[in-house]
Design an enzyme around this catalytic site. Structure first.
Site, PDB file in Angstrom:
ATOM      1  CG  LEU A 123       0.675   3.802   4.011  1.00 38.79           C
ATOM      2  CD1 LEU A 123       1.158   3.277   5.375  1.00 38.79           C
ATOM      3  CD2 LEU A 123      -0.829   3.994   4.027  1.00 38.79           C
ATOM      4  CG  ASP A 148      16.818  -2.093  10.515  1.00 37.44           C
ATOM      5  OD1 ASP A 148      17.684  -1.454  11.154  1.00 37.44           O
ATOM      6  OD2 ASP A 148      16.840  -2.215   9.277  1.00 37.44           O
ATOM      7  CD  GLU A 198      -2.395   1.161   2.852  1.00 34.05           C
ATOM      8  OE1 GLU A 198      -3.355   1.921   3.039  1.00 34.05           O
ATOM      9  OE2 GLU A 198      -1.967   0.347   3.708  1.00 34.05           O
TER      10      GLU A 198
END
Length: 302
Positions: A99, A202, A97
């Site tokens: 964003l 991370d 997706e």
């Protein structure tokens, strides 16, 4: 811009994921990232974020997709929805997706992010590790399940990175200090028993953002269950998060005594990984971190 064969692979992967009506008409390189090619693509109606690499990198994308899904399932952070993960004979493609994000900069954004991270870390397992290995950047990250955190960290974090460094020609003082440190890591946990918290793995500022309404977002994870302090250490290693983030996290989940020493340990893992990925520029810092830890543990003469 990607080659025609790469554009065809992207279009095919998106059509298989979202429907055969998709026709790739827009493709622009995305900012950031040094491991894969990244693009924002669309057909004039929908836009997607795409990662592209050689077909052999499909396991890397599959692990990332699983990590995003695991974080999203906690309801603590928004993550880009995984729409597809596929490969042909030449290319691997991860479709996410798209964003519209901004960095975590303001005090308000930082506070929300810190609160969300504390909530993520409250999701715990019975054992450290993960059900499968995954990746920290381009490096394999071993996640064999274990009951003892210090042992897990030595065997599946420090030793593999030190072995890679040795294979790359980084021997001498780094290896001597690293080996001594591996023997003494349990001493950093004599009075501290971390729970196996769900970690991003991370957590530097380049893997975080917020939506226009302030919703905190995480991406590019290296998930596993571990000491929550490891995420906090990474968030401080390269800076970039506002002080409100750190303050809000500590209000929700105070850190334990001895964090500053353990932070060096967790930072060492990431600096070693950078040494192995990007070269000699990180050798001095890796050696200094290992040396300082050994000095703190009473090993001053090697």
């Amino acid at each position: 811009m990607p080659a025609d064969s790469a554009r065809a692979a992207i279009e095919t992967a998106i059509r298989e994921a979202v429907g055969s009506g998709f026709r790739l008409s827009q493709c622009e390189a995305a900012r950031g990232g040094c491991t894969h090619e990244t693009f924002i693509v669309g057909d004039g109606r929908q836009r997607y974020f795409v990662k592209l690499d050689a077909a052999a990198k499909l396991p890397v994308f599959a692990a990332e997709a699983e990590g995003l899904t695991a974080i999203a399932a906690t309801g603590t952070f928004r993550t880009p929805a995984v729409l597809g993960c596929a490969a042909d004979e030449h290319y691997a493609v991860l479709i996410l997706e798209h964003l519209a994000l901004r960095p975590v900069l303001s005090a308000e954004d930082g506070a929300r992010f810190g609160q969300a991270l504390a909530a993520l870390h409250a999701h715990c397992s019975e054992r450290f590790g993960w059900h499968a290995d995954n990746f920290i950047g381009a490096s394999v990250q071993r996640n064999t399940l274990a009951d003892n955190w210090s042992q897990f960290f030595v065997e599946y974090r420090l030793r593999p990175q030190l072995a890679m460094a040795r294979a790359h020609g980084f021997s001498g003082t780094l290896q001597k200090q690293g080996e001594r440190l591996c023997e003494r890591v349990p001493a950093l946990f004599l009075d501290y028993r971390p729970r196996p918290s769900l970690l991003h793995g991370d957590l530097w500022h380049g893997n975080a953002g917020v939506l226009a309404d302030g919703t905190p977002v995480l991406f590019d994870p290296a998930v596993h269950y571990g000491d929550r302090e490891a995420d906090i250490a990474m968030s401080e290693l390269f800076g970039g998060f506002p002080s409100a983030f750190h303050a809000a996290y500590r209000r929700c989940a105070p850190l334990n005594e001895g964090f500053e020493q353990r932070k060096r340990l967790y930072s060492l893992y990431h600096i070693l990984n950078h040494l192995n990925l990007f070269g000699r520029g990180y050798l001095g810092e890796a050696t200094r971190l290992a040396t300082r830890l050994n000095e703190a543990l009473g090993l001053r003469h090697l």
